[in-house]
Structure formats: structure tokens, C-alpha cells
Motif scaffolding. Structure first.
Motif, PDB file in Angstrom:
ATOM      1  N   TYR A  34       0.834  -1.201   0.000  1.00 25.00           N
ATOM      2  CA  TYR A  34       0.000   0.000   0.000  1.00 25.00           C
ATOM      3  C   TYR A  34       0.870   1.253   0.000  1.00 25.00           C
ATOM      4  O   TYR A  34       1.914   1.296   0.642  1.00 25.00           O
ATOM      5  N   TYR A  36       0.154   5.225   1.076  1.00 26.26           N
ATOM      6  CA  TYR A  36      -0.762   6.173   1.692  1.00 26.26           C
ATOM      7  C   TYR A  36      -0.133   7.558   1.670  1.00 26.26           C
ATOM      8  O   TYR A  36       1.086   7.716   1.679  1.00 26.26           O
ATOM      9  N   LEU A  46      -5.602   6.434   1.231  1.00 26.73           N
ATOM     10  CA  LEU A  46      -5.037   5.373   0.407  1.00 26.73           C
ATOM     11  C   LEU A  46      -4.864   5.872  -1.024  1.00 26.73           C
ATOM     12  O   LEU A  46      -5.801   6.372  -1.632  1.00 26.73           O
ATOM     13  N   GLN A  99      -2.152  -9.784  11.713  1.00 27.05           N
ATOM     14  CA  GLN A  99      -3.169  -9.052  12.463  1.00 27.05           C
ATOM     15  C   GLN A  99      -3.383  -7.651  11.911  1.00 27.05           C
ATOM     16  O   GLN A  99      -4.509  -7.199  11.800  1.00 27.05           O
ATOM     17  N   TYR A 101      -1.378  -4.055   9.725  1.00 31.76           N
ATOM     18  CA  TYR A 101      -0.477  -3.590   8.689  1.00 31.76           C
ATOM     19  C   TYR A 101       0.853  -3.172   9.331  1.00 31.76           C
ATOM     20  O   TYR A 101       0.877  -2.670  10.453  1.00 31.76           O
ATOM     21  N   PHE A 103       3.971  -0.607   8.748  1.00 36.30           N
ATOM     22  CA  PHE A 103       4.266   0.622   8.021  1.00 36.30           C
ATOM     23  C   PHE A 103       5.762   0.893   7.964  1.00 36.30           C
ATOM     24  O   PHE A 103       6.510   0.592   8.896  1.00 36.30           O
TER      25      PHE A 103
ATOM     26  N   GLN B  33      -9.140  -1.839  13.862  1.00 41.49           N
ATOM     27  CA  GLN B  33      -7.762  -1.837  14.345  1.00 41.49           C
ATOM     28  C   GLN B  33      -7.409  -0.463  14.908  1.00 41.49           C
ATOM     29  O   GLN B  33      -7.922   0.554  14.449  1.00 41.49           O
ATOM     30  N   TYR B  35      -4.035   2.039  15.804  1.00 41.41           N
ATOM     31  CA  TYR B  35      -2.633   2.275  15.521  1.00 41.41           C
ATOM     32  C   TYR B  35      -2.167   3.509  16.281  1.00 41.41           C
ATOM     33  O   TYR B  35      -2.943   4.408  16.580  1.00 41.41           O
ATOM     34  N   LEU B  43       3.192   4.445  11.277  1.00 42.93           N
ATOM     35  CA  LEU B  43       2.215   3.976  12.240  1.00 42.93           C
ATOM     36  C   LEU B  43       2.595   2.598  12.766  1.00 42.93           C
ATOM     37  O   LEU B  43       3.170   1.785  12.044  1.00 42.93           O
ATOM     38  N   HIS B  45       0.998  -0.811  14.608  1.00 46.91           N
ATOM     39  CA  HIS B  45      -0.234  -1.522  14.933  1.00 46.91           C
ATOM     40  C   HIS B  45      -0.282  -1.853  16.416  1.00 46.91           C
ATOM     41  O   HIS B  45       0.683  -2.380  16.979  1.00 46.91           O
ATOM     42  N   LEU B  48      -6.078  -5.415  17.249  1.00 53.75           N
ATOM     43  CA  LEU B  48      -7.157  -5.686  16.304  1.00 53.75           C
ATOM     44  C   LEU B  48      -8.284  -6.375  17.054  1.00 53.75           C
ATOM     45  O   LEU B  48      -8.030  -7.299  17.842  1.00 53.75           O
ATOM     46  N   ARG B  50     -12.033  -8.211  16.301  1.00 56.72           N
ATOM     47  CA  ARG B  50     -12.899  -8.708  15.241  1.00 56.72           C
ATOM     48  C   ARG B  50     -14.348  -8.350  15.520  1.00 56.72           C
ATOM     49  O   ARG B  50     -14.724  -8.055  16.659  1.00 56.72           O
ATOM     50  N   LYS B  56     -11.119  -6.549  24.117  1.00 61.89           N
ATOM     51  CA  LYS B  56      -9.821  -7.176  23.958  1.00 61.89           C
ATOM     52  C   LYS B  56      -8.796  -6.393  24.754  1.00 61.89           C
ATOM     53  O   LYS B  56      -8.873  -5.164  24.844  1.00 61.89           O
ATOM     54  N   PHE B  88      -4.984   6.262  15.862  1.00 60.54           N
ATOM     55  CA  PHE B  88      -5.912   6.150  14.748  1.00 60.54           C
ATOM     56  C   PHE B  88      -6.669   4.833  14.827  1.00 60.54           C
ATOM     57  O   PHE B  88      -6.101   3.789  15.151  1.00 60.54           O
ATOM     58  N   GLN B  97      -8.122  -3.249   1.911  1.00 63.63           N
ATOM     59  CA  GLN B  97      -7.792  -1.917   2.387  1.00 63.63           C
ATOM     60  C   GLN B  97      -8.505  -1.594   3.679  1.00 63.63           C
ATOM     61  O   GLN B  97      -9.515  -2.175   4.025  1.00 63.63           O
ATOM     62  N   LEU B  98      -7.928  -0.636   4.410  1.00 65.30           N
ATOM     63  CA  LEU B  98      -8.515  -0.118   5.626  1.00 65.30           C
ATOM     64  C   LEU B  98      -9.070   1.274   5.368  1.00 65.30           C
ATOM     65  O   LEU B  98      -8.579   1.999   4.508  1.00 65.30           O
ATOM     66  N   TRP B 100      -9.604   4.810   7.332  1.00 62.83           N
ATOM     67  CA  TRP B 100      -8.963   5.442   8.478  1.00 62.83           C
ATOM     68  C   TRP B 100      -9.731   6.644   8.991  1.00 62.83           C
ATOM     69  O   TRP B 100     -10.317   7.399   8.224  1.00 62.83           O
ATOM     70  N   GLY B 101      -9.674   6.833  10.297  1.00 64.06           N
ATOM     71  CA  GLY B 101     -10.150   8.059  10.900  1.00 64.06           C
ATOM     72  C   GLY B 101      -9.050   9.107  10.902  1.00 64.06           C
ATOM     73  O   GLY B 101      -7.914   8.834  10.503  1.00 64.06           O
TER      74      GLY B 101
END
Lengths: 112, 110
Positions: A34, A36, A46, A99, A101, A103, B33, B35, B43, B45, B48, B50, B56, B88, B97-98, B100-101
Motif C-alpha cells: 500500500y 498512503y 489510500l 493481524q 499492517y 508501516f 484496528q 494504531y 504507524l 499496529h 485488532l 474482530r 480485547k 488512529f 484496504q482499511l 482510516w479516521g
């Protein structure tokens, strides 16, 4: 171990000049890759993603292009930079089963 | 497009206090997720969760997810100066793809 390399860390380029940012990953095969862009104080936008060699999907129309010449190499390019291309560019990868990404450390691009 | 929206945009607390950040989203998700981003860096991680999970934990982090309200919260307990960063949320609705906020900027005052 799995790592991602992104370079350069900072770049100042004049308007109209070309751009090439490179990202490589190690320790994994066939990752999703990816690109970004992050504006100051904002979330991530993205730009491109790739699920395999030569497979590029673009999320927004823009002055940029991406290529994936090898499994673990992802390149972001421009033929002629615009002022609006300034920003923080981040490369990321994800492998199936991971789990989240991973970066790269990012490239701060300033177009002057 | 930005689906996740973090709240608050900025948060400043004393070291040792707990920090809570919220995230709302609009569509159904596979997972959500969180970050962390230190200033000018990539960033990292954190955790996560589900869509079939409600809570969690990971060390001092606790994440909750309420799919009926389309919201999530991140709690950092016993905050430290090193927790100063932007946080984030990102939602995963597909394999590729994710979304994002815009992030919450957290400042921990010594």
C-alpha cells in the motif's frame, strides 16, 4: 524477520520535477502493498494498493502512479510534481493471516 | 473516504491517568484496528478486534467494540509520557484496504 524499508526520509523537490519513492519488504512473500498519503494532522488517504506483481489499484485520481516490478518492491512515481503533492507518504504491507499492517517510517515530501 | 471518526480530536492528561479515545464508523466491518503514530513517524499496529468480539486487552490497552452502535473505544491505563502520540482507528471491510479516521492526538503531561 519481517521488515519494511522506505526511503528517503525527507525530500524537497521543485514543481514539475519527477518523483520516485521506493519501498521494499523483507521476510515475507506475496504481501499486499500500500501507498498512503497523510496531510498534516489528518488521517491516511489510500493512494494505491497491490495484491501482486504488476497488479496496481488506484483509489484516487491524481498526479501519481505506482508500480510493483518485483514481489517485495513497490514504487510511487510522478512525472511532474505539483505543489499539492506535498505530504507525508507511507508505505505499508500486510500478509495473509497478519493481524495488522506494517508501516514504513515514511517520506516527508515538500514540493517547492 | 474516511469512515472512522475519532473522538476527541485532542486529549491532554496527567501522567498516570487513564486515557479514553473513541471511534465511530458507518458500515459493517470485519474488524477494527488501532494504531499509534509518533510525530513524523510511521504507524504502529496496536490491537485488532474482530466484529464478533466485544472486548480485547493487550498490556495497558483495552479495546471495546459495539457493532450495534458502530463504535469502538481505546483505553490506555496508567498513562506514561511515552504514550504521547496520535492514535488512529481503522476499519477493515474487505481484504484489501482499511478505512482510516483522522486520529486523536494524545498528550501526556509529566
Amino acid at each position: 524477520s519481517q521488515t519494511i524499508h522506505q526511503w528517503p526520509a525527507t525530500l524537497v523537490q521543485p514543481v514539475g520535477s519527477p518523483l520516485s519513492l521506493e519501498c521494499t519488504v523483507e521476510g515475507t512473500s506475496n504481501p499486499n502493498l500500500y501507498w498512503y498519503r497523510q496531510a498534516a494532522g489528518r488521517g491516511l488517504q489510500l493512494l494505491f494498493y497491490s495484491v501482486g506483481i504488476g497488479q496496481i489499484s488506484s483509489e484516487v485520481p491524481q498526479n501519481l502512479s505506482a508500480s510493483r516490478p518485483q514481489d517485495r518492491q513497490f514504487i510511487l512515481s510522478s512525472k511532474k510534481l505539483l505543489l499539492s503533492d506535498s505530504g507525508f507518504y507511507l508505505c505499508a504491507w500486510k500478509s495473509s493471516g497478519a493481524q495488522g499492517y506494517t508501516f514504513g517510517s515514511g517520506t516527508r515530501l515538500t514540493v517547492v | 473516504s474516511q469512515q472512522g471518526e475519532e473522538d476527541p480530536q485532542a486529549l491532554s492528561i496527567q501522567e498516570g491517568e487513564n486515557a479514553t479515545m473513541n471511534c465511530s464508523y458507518k458500515t459493517s466491518i470485519n474488524n477494527l484496528q488501532w494504531y499509534r503514530q509518533n510525530s513524523g513517524r510511521g504507524l504502529v499496529h496496536l490491537i485488532l478486534i474482530r466484529s464478533n468480539e466485544r472486548e480485547k486487552h493487550s498490556g495497558r490497552l483495552r479495546v471495546t467494540l459495539d457493532t450495534s452502535k458502530k463504535s469502538s473505544s481505546l483505553l490506555i491505563t496508567a498513562s506514561r509520557a511515552a504514550d504521547t502520540a496520535s492514535y488512529f482507528c481503522a476499519t477493515d471491510s474487505s481484504n484489501y484496504q482499511l478505512i482510516w479516521g483522522a486520529g486523536t492526538k494524545l498528550i501526556i503531561k509529566p
